[in-house]
Scaffold this active site. Structure first.
Site, PDB file in Angstrom:
ATOM      1  N   GLY A  47      -4.354  -5.249  -4.536  1.00 13.94           N
ATOM      2  CA  GLY A  47      -5.454  -4.384  -4.994  1.00 13.94           C
ATOM      3  C   GLY A  47      -4.922  -3.063  -5.493  1.00 13.94           C
ATOM      4  N   HIS A  48      -5.231  -2.744  -6.736  1.00 16.12           N
ATOM      5  CA  HIS A  48      -4.851  -1.439  -7.300  1.00 16.12           C
ATOM      6  C   HIS A  48      -6.126  -0.759  -7.765  1.00 16.12           C
ATOM      7  CE1 HIS A  48      -0.680  -2.112  -7.399  1.00 16.12           C
ATOM      8  NE2 HIS A  48      -0.569  -2.711  -8.552  1.00 16.12           N
ATOM      9  N   ASP A  67       0.817  -1.221   0.000  1.00 16.59           N
ATOM     10  CA  ASP A  67       0.000   0.000   0.000  1.00 16.59           C
ATOM     11  C   ASP A  67       0.848   1.268   0.000  1.00 16.59           C
ATOM     12  OD1 ASP A  67      -2.265  -1.735   0.350  1.00 16.59           O
ATOM     13  OD2 ASP A  67      -1.716  -1.846   2.460  1.00 16.59           O
ATOM     14  N   LYS A  83       1.766   2.194  -5.128  1.00 18.73           N
ATOM     15  CA  LYS A  83       2.405   1.687  -6.351  1.00 18.73           C
ATOM     16  C   LYS A  83       1.545   1.938  -7.593  1.00 18.73           C
ATOM     17  CE  LYS A  83       2.979  -2.524  -4.592  1.00 18.73           C
ATOM     18  NZ  LYS A  83       2.750  -2.356  -3.171  1.00 18.73           N
ATOM     19  N   GLN A 115       2.166  -6.288  -3.018  1.00 16.18           N
ATOM     20  CA  GLN A 115       2.486  -6.221  -1.584  1.00 16.18           C
ATOM     21  C   GLN A 115       3.772  -5.408  -1.370  1.00 16.18           C
ATOM     22  OE1 GLN A 115       1.765  -9.866  -2.647  1.00 16.18           O
ATOM     23  NE2 GLN A 115      -0.307  -9.127  -2.502  1.00 16.18           N
TER      24      GLN A 115
HETATM   25  P1  IMP Z   1      -2.285 -13.024   2.597  1.00 15.49           P
HETATM   26  O1  IMP Z   1      -1.381 -12.503   1.540  1.00 15.49           O
HETATM   27  O2  IMP Z   1      -3.747 -12.891   2.261  1.00 15.49           O
HETATM   28  O3  IMP Z   1      -1.924 -14.397   3.043  1.00 15.49           O
HETATM   29  O4  IMP Z   1      -2.082 -12.088   3.905  1.00 15.49           O
HETATM   30  C1  IMP Z   1      -0.871 -12.091   4.655  1.00 15.49           C
HETATM   31  C2  IMP Z   1      -0.530 -10.690   5.166  1.00 15.49           C
HETATM   32  O5  IMP Z   1      -0.203  -9.859   4.054  1.00 15.49           O
HETATM   33  C3  IMP Z   1      -1.678  -9.986   5.889  1.00 15.49           C
HETATM   34  O6  IMP Z   1      -1.128  -9.161   6.903  1.00 15.49           O
HETATM   35  C4  IMP Z   1      -2.293  -9.102   4.811  1.00 15.49           C
HETATM   36  O7  IMP Z   1      -2.957  -7.991   5.358  1.00 15.49           O
HETATM   37  C5  IMP Z   1      -1.042  -8.693   4.051  1.00 15.49           C
HETATM   38  N1  IMP Z   1      -1.298  -8.368   2.631  1.00 15.49           N
HETATM   39  C6  IMP Z   1      -1.551  -9.222   1.628  1.00 15.49           C
HETATM   40  N2  IMP Z   1      -1.707  -8.559   0.464  1.00 15.49           N
HETATM   41  C7  IMP Z   1      -1.520  -7.256   0.737  1.00 15.49           C
HETATM   42  C8  IMP Z   1      -1.508  -6.068  -0.061  1.00 15.49           C
HETATM   43  O8  IMP Z   1      -1.687  -6.088  -1.297  1.00 15.49           O
HETATM   44  N3  IMP Z   1      -1.274  -4.891   0.589  1.00 15.49           N
HETATM   45  C9  IMP Z   1      -1.019  -4.848   1.939  1.00 15.49           C
HETATM   46  N4  IMP Z   1      -1.011  -5.929   2.720  1.00 15.49           N
HETATM   47  C10 IMP Z   1      -1.252  -7.126   2.130  1.00 15.49           C
END
Ligand code: IMP
Length: 428
Positions: free
Chosen positions: A39-40, A12, A15, A221
């Site tokens: 998510g974008h 976040d 990007k 991420q």
């Molecule tokens: P997962 O990727 O759904 O397994 O989540 C694992 C961790 O990564 C959690 O703390 C999520 O909130 C974080 N996370 C996963 N994708 C994103 C993203 O695109 N932006 C920010 N945090 C993310």
């Protein structure tokens, strides 16, 4: 020329704007890790586009690759393609190519993701519950169903049966089960919709690499969520650092490859886990409100805190980042005194990096340096010379401490709201 965009914090970082900018100049845009946990939101003219799985270039009519390092939820993909097609975006096998060896996220992975979280009490990792972790577990466990497996009924049945028996014990405990016939039918049906996108994408990329075309690798991420280098176990299940570009796409290391790190002027994170500079007071709420810090995928409130030099410096080094692009500076505009964490102490020992030991991470005390605020709007500023003196000092201090050049500062969501110090982005 080859470009990569990587988040240097916990995701976040903003990007979307930079990825969209670079993808408008690229010939092909590639995703190489993660899945629809990303998510974008792209705002182009009066239209808003939401992307989770598809590379951003798809909106600009560019060729896009979803590489083998991604885990693919085929139903989520179908839905995303449908939504964007309804908004007038053309998506077909000429502009979207998916690695035939990509591993699939199945409904059972989402169930397991949910159960893992519930099972550990209130919230364990705080995942997006998209099935990302369980799908990667099956990949490493050599049990995954891959896109190419959907072509052959015999192999598919065998793989489904293998997965069902592997997961049955755990699922039975929660009174859930896998209906093998139903999963087979669901996969056969979705295969009709997505199989035409399946390619040996590593070959396509290597052909393009030879032709002097521009490739953009779009990271999802952030580096602190990396499975190896992040705040384990509070991380995502893929490598989010630059090493993954190559394994996740089948494109080797090249000379002309520039890696941009996107860095927010303060720090945020969603989900659980250590966060040394987190602000649990009015200032944290202020940053959250001013910065509109709500998760794009899960809508959760992001935790907010001061800028942390240790973390960003570490991310920059691990990913070999050439230039940093600083975002959301304007969120700090009204604050009288701004803090930057310049180091840590744990039990009287000083650290200039984040130690891996969870116990140390939980007991970290940040050492802060205070910077006077500028209390003037920087929103939309286009020239470095127009920034207030104290804003320049703040940016310069970060640049010196992270030991990496900040070549671009984003001062608002529009492309024109950017300080492109050496006209680097402008000249691509
Ligand atoms: P997962 O990727 O759904 O397994 O989540 C694992 C961790 O990564 C959690 O703390 C999520 O909130 C974080 N996370 C996963 N994708 C994103 C993203 O695109 N932006 C920010 N945090 C993310």
């Amino acid at each position: 020329m080859f470009y990569t965009v990587i988040g240097t914090q916990w995701g976040d970082e903003g990007k979307g704007k930079i990825v969209d900018w670079l993808s408008s100049k690229a010939d092909i845009v590639v995703r190489f890790q993660g899945g629809n946990n990303a998510g974008h939101t792209l705002q182009i003219e009066d239209k808003t586009y939401k992307l989770n799985l598809l590379p951003s270039g798809i909106i600009r009519g560019k060729k896009c690759i979803i590489g083998n390092g991604v885990v693919l939820d085929p139903w989520a993909l179908d839905e995303e393609i449908q939504k964007l097609s309804d908004q007038g975006i053309k998506i077909n096998p000429d502009n979207l190519m998916i690695a035939e060896n990509i591993c699939l996220i199945l409904p059972l992975h989402k169930i397991i993701d949910e159960l893992n979280e519930k099972n550990k009490g209130t919230e364990f990792i705080g995942t997006t519950k998209k099935g990302i972790g369980p799908a990667y577990e099956d990949k490493v466990g050599r049990r995954s169903i891959r896109l190419c497996d959907l072509q052959n009924e015999e192999i598919l049945r065998k793989k489904i049966s293998n997965l069902a028996s592997f997961h049955s014990y755990r699922l039975k405990h929660f009174e859930k089960n896998i209906d093998e016939t139903d999963l087979f039918i669901q996969l056969k049906n979705i295969n009709k919709k997505i199989n035409s996108y399946s390619y040996p994408t590593w070959r396509i990329l290597n052909e393009i690499g030879k032709k002097n075309e521009t490739i953009l690798f779009e990271g999802a991420q952030g580096a602190l969520l990396d499975i190896d280098f992040g705040t384990y176990p509070y991380v995502t299940s893929s490598n989010t650092t630059s090493g993954q570009i190559f394994a996740g796409s089948g494109f080797g290391i090249r000379k002309d490859h520039k890696i941009f790190g996107i860095t927010k002027a303060y720090t945020t994170r969603v989900g659980s886990g250590p966060f040394p500079t987190e602000l649990k007071d009015y200032m944290g709420d202020y940053l959250g409100k001013k910065g509109k810090e709500f998760g794009t995928v899960t809508k959760r409130k992001r935790r907010c805190g001061w800028f942390d030099v240790n973390l960003v410096k570490q991310s920059v080094k691990i990913s070999g980042i050439d230039d940093v692009i600083l975002t959301k500076l304007d969120v700090l505009d009204e604050i009288k005194e701004i803090k930057i964490c310049v180091g840590y102490t744990v039990n009287d020992f000083k650290y200039d990096y984040l130690p891996s030991n969870e116990n140390l991470q939980n007991n970290i005390k940040p050492i802060y340096k205070i910077f006077p605020g500028w209390q003037k709007s920087t929103f939309g500023i286009k020239k470095w010379s127009d920034l207030p003196k104290n804003a320049k000092k703040y940016v310069d201090a970060i640049q010196n401490m992270i030991e990496t050049k900040i070549s671009v500062i984003s001062t608002g969501p529009e492309r024109s709201q950017t300080i492109d110090k050496d006209n680097y982005l402008g000249s691509i």
